[in-house]
Enzyme design. Structure first.
Site, PDB file in Angstrom:
ATOM      1  N   GLY A   1      36.260  50.518  32.752  1.00 34.26           N
ATOM      2  CA  GLY A   1      34.854  50.217  33.026  1.00 34.26           C
ATOM      3  C   GLY A   1      34.287  49.068  32.231  1.00 34.26           C
ATOM      4  N   ALA A   2      35.135  48.103  31.825  1.00 35.66           N
ATOM      5  CA  ALA A   2      34.684  46.869  31.170  1.00 35.66           C
ATOM      6  C   ALA A   2      33.931  47.126  29.869  1.00 35.66           C
ATOM      7  CB  ALA A   2      33.812  46.044  32.128  1.00 35.66           C
TER       8      ALA A   2
ATOM      9  N   HIS B   1      42.596  45.828  41.738  1.00 37.37           N
ATOM     10  CA  HIS B   1      42.334  46.356  40.399  1.00 37.37           C
ATOM     11  C   HIS B   1      41.866  47.812  40.490  1.00 37.37           C
ATOM     12  CE1 HIS B   1      41.664  45.916  36.140  1.00 37.37           C
ATOM     13  NE2 HIS B   1      40.399  46.271  36.242  1.00 37.37           N
TER      14      HIS B   1
ATOM     15  N   ASP C   1      45.586  42.471  40.724  1.00 40.07           N
ATOM     16  CA  ASP C   1      44.566  42.952  39.796  1.00 40.07           C
ATOM     17  C   ASP C   1      43.367  42.014  39.711  1.00 40.07           C
ATOM     18  OD1 ASP C   1      44.619  45.423  38.432  1.00 40.07           O
ATOM     19  OD2 ASP C   1      46.441  44.860  37.365  1.00 40.07           O
TER      20      ASP C   1
ATOM     21  N   SER D   1      42.666  49.159  32.818  1.00 36.21           N
ATOM     22  CA  SER D   1      41.664  48.117  32.673  1.00 36.21           C
ATOM     23  C   SER D   1      41.201  47.998  31.220  1.00 36.21           C
ATOM     24  CB  SER D   1      40.487  48.385  33.624  1.00 36.21           C
ATOM     25  OG  SER D   1      39.629  47.276  33.692  1.00 36.21           O
ATOM     26  N   ALA D   2      39.879  48.060  30.983  1.00 31.46           N
ATOM     27  CA  ALA D   2      39.383  47.925  29.620  1.00 31.46           C
ATOM     28  C   ALA D   2      39.968  48.984  28.696  1.00 31.46           C
ATOM     29  CB  ALA D   2      37.852  48.021  29.613  1.00 31.46           C
TER      30      ALA D   2
END
Length: 546
Positions: free
Chosen positions: A126-127, A453, A338, A212-213
């Site tokens: 979630g960045a 992604h 991605d 991801s993050a």
């Protein structure tokens, strides 16, 4: 008579299974007793769920998490707790609570209560801005519901931790050193290490994994000096600590955020001012302005909050800390596209079948990605990525090139660098590399789009089992649970279609994962032409303005 006999046999079988001890019932943790719920997954064995178990006290603003004071009686742990306070996806308002440091445990049982099982702790993506341990519902089910994966013979744990302004704001000095979300993750992993034996888990066989993050977070946990002995293995999916948007090196306070919060920079009591501020307004100060996204600067430039080199949890540039990660078995890779979703934001024409993507648009994207190097880098990168176009390139090839540029720059090349760093530093642990390239299941995208992604998560969390009519066959969770059990994704209780060779200092195989795997799924030197460009040619170019 035959029907009656069959009915009697079925009844006896049902009684036999229900009479077996297949639940922990009340579990005594270090802080108090918890009771979960035994859930029938439609498969066998059963899975016992413990949702909303506190692993730390309610955190103070920009303070490290503290141990939970404990409770009397039995905590009924059958519902997910609120996510940590954060902006919603459209960035218009907030959701969640400051009381959010809870985790969820999914324990499989057979004819007897499980003991000494491997444990997998999942960190959501979630960045660094949003997300939760029970995020994204599909037909009433959380995407991160761990019961199907637990059915593979592992205990699955999902955790909450602070994100956004309250999780990653930093002043770059001792006042607000930052990384509070990373400290929360560390506290959760530590809690699992101390308590998981009571749930039937093996505290000496813990795997942390994320996407991801939070795949980057997995790397940060690996390289931090505080993680020694806490876990044994790690998996990164579509993100690493060296990705361009994973870490911010701060030498001064983030004035853009500070001005939104309206505390005066000359005040000595800055921290007191911030702590007295409304937490919802603090959270909204870290939002992304969606009007600044489409067709403008790379998305990574809009992210204001991320981990920092704080001299403590992350004592140095992460690339210099992989000697700390040498003790962990490591598996990492990317989805084949991605970067497509980010490329579609920066160059919207790639997803519009009626619109052509121009050479100038491709060069404009490269300008944003390589601004530290200037015009020479744009020209060099364009030559590398257009070499296969020919004199009259197919418009779809040009569009796919845009997606490949962002995939390579943001995800694939940093992941290959980290895999090499791990292989170079370790002596006894193993390293594995993969590429996941299922065709996208997202409607409306062009035919050339492959795995987007985060699109791997539906397969990883076994939605093909729980929603079988919507999915193709998959193999990924079998490799993942095997790796958690043994350190070798090819070896374990779960059958796999292809043996997966290890990535080493001098030998770089990778496994292509999809629904039609064979011996040819093992390949070598993943996109080495582009990896060499970004790690060698690009790095040797002079910086802009030099």
């Amino acid at each position: 008579v035959i029907l009656m006999s069959l009915g009697t046999m079925l009844q006896m079988c049902t009684m036999q299974f229900t009479e077996q001890p297949s639940a922990l019932n009340v579990v005594q943790t270090k802080a108090g007793a918890v009771e979960g719920l035994n859930v029938d997954t439609g498969l066998f064995p059963m899975v016992e769920e413990f949702k909303g178990v506190p692993f730390a006290d309610v955190p103070g603003k920009w303070e490290k998490p503290k141990p939970h004071p404990g409770w009397d009686g039995v905590l009924i742990a059958t519902k997910f707790r609120e996510r940590c306070l954060q902006v919603m996806l459209l960035q218009t308002k907030t959701q969640g609570s400051e009381d959010c440091l809870y985790l969820n445990i999914f324990v499989p049982h057979g004819l007897s209560v499980s003991t000494n099982l491997p444990v997998m702790v999942y960190l959501f993506g979630g960045a660094f801005l949003l997300g939760a341990s029970d995020d994204v519902e599909a037909l009433g089910e959380s995407l991160y519901d761990g019961k199907e994966m637990a059915d593979g013979g592992v205990i699955v744990v999902t955790v909450n931790y602070r994100v956004g302004t309250l999780g990653f704001l930093s002043s770059g000095d001792e006042r607000l050193p930052g990384n509070y979300g990373l400290w929360d993750q560390h506290a959760a992993i530590s809690w699992v290490h101390r308590n998981i034996r009571a749930f039937g888990g093996n505290p000496d066989n813990i795997t942390i994994f994320g996407q991801s993050a939070r795949a980057a977070s997995v790397n940060f946990q690996m390289v931090s000096p505080y993680s020694k002995g806490l876990f044994r293995r790690a998996i990164c999916q579509g993100g690493v600590a060296l990705s361009p948007c994973s870490v911010i090196n701060l030498s001064h306070f983030n004035l853009k955020l500070y001005k939104k919060i309206t505390c005066k920079t000359e005040e000595d009591d800055m921290l007191a001012c911030l702590k007295a501020f409304n937490p919802i307004k603090l959270t909204m100060a870290g939002k992304i302005n969606l009007l600044d996204i489409f067709g403008k600067d790379p998305v990574m430039d809009l992210l204001q909050l991320a981990p920092v080199v704080d001299g403590d949890f992350i004592p140095d540039d992460p690339g210099k800390l992989f000697h700390n990660a040498a003790q962990f078995d490591y598996l990492a890779g990317v989805n084949s596209m991605d970067g497509h979703i980010f490329a579609g934001i920066n160059v919207p024409s790639i997803n519009n079948m009626k619109e052509t993507t121009t050479t100038d648009q491709v060069k404009g994207l490269l300008t944003g990605l390589t601004k530290d190097k200037g015009d020479a880098a744009v020209s060099s990168a364009f030559d590398v990525y257009s070499v296969h176009w020919g004199l009259a390139p197919d418009p779809a090839i040009v569009k796919k090139t845009v997606a490949d540029i962002e995939t390579n720059f943001l995800f694939l090349v940093p992941t290959q660098i980290v895999l090499q760093l791990h292989a170079n530093n370790t002596r006894s642990a193993c390293t594995y590399s993969y590429l996941f390239n299922m065709k996208t299941r997202i409607p409306g995208f062009p035919r050339w789009v492959e795995a987007e992604h985060a699109e791997d998560l539906q397969y990883l969390f076994s939605k093909p089992f729980s929603l079988p009519l919507l999915y193709f066959p998959r193999h990924r969770d079998a490799y993942w649970t095997n790796f958690a059990k043994t350190g070798d994704p090819s070896r374990g209780n779960s059958k796999v279609p292809v043996l997966w060779p290890a990535f080493t200092k001098y030998h770089q195989p990778y496994l292509v994962i999809n629904d039609s795997m064979s011996k040819s799924s093992v390949s070598y030197d993943l996109r080495s032409f582009y990896v060499k460009f970004w790690t060698q040619t690009y790095g040797q170019l002079p910086s802009a303005g030099t």
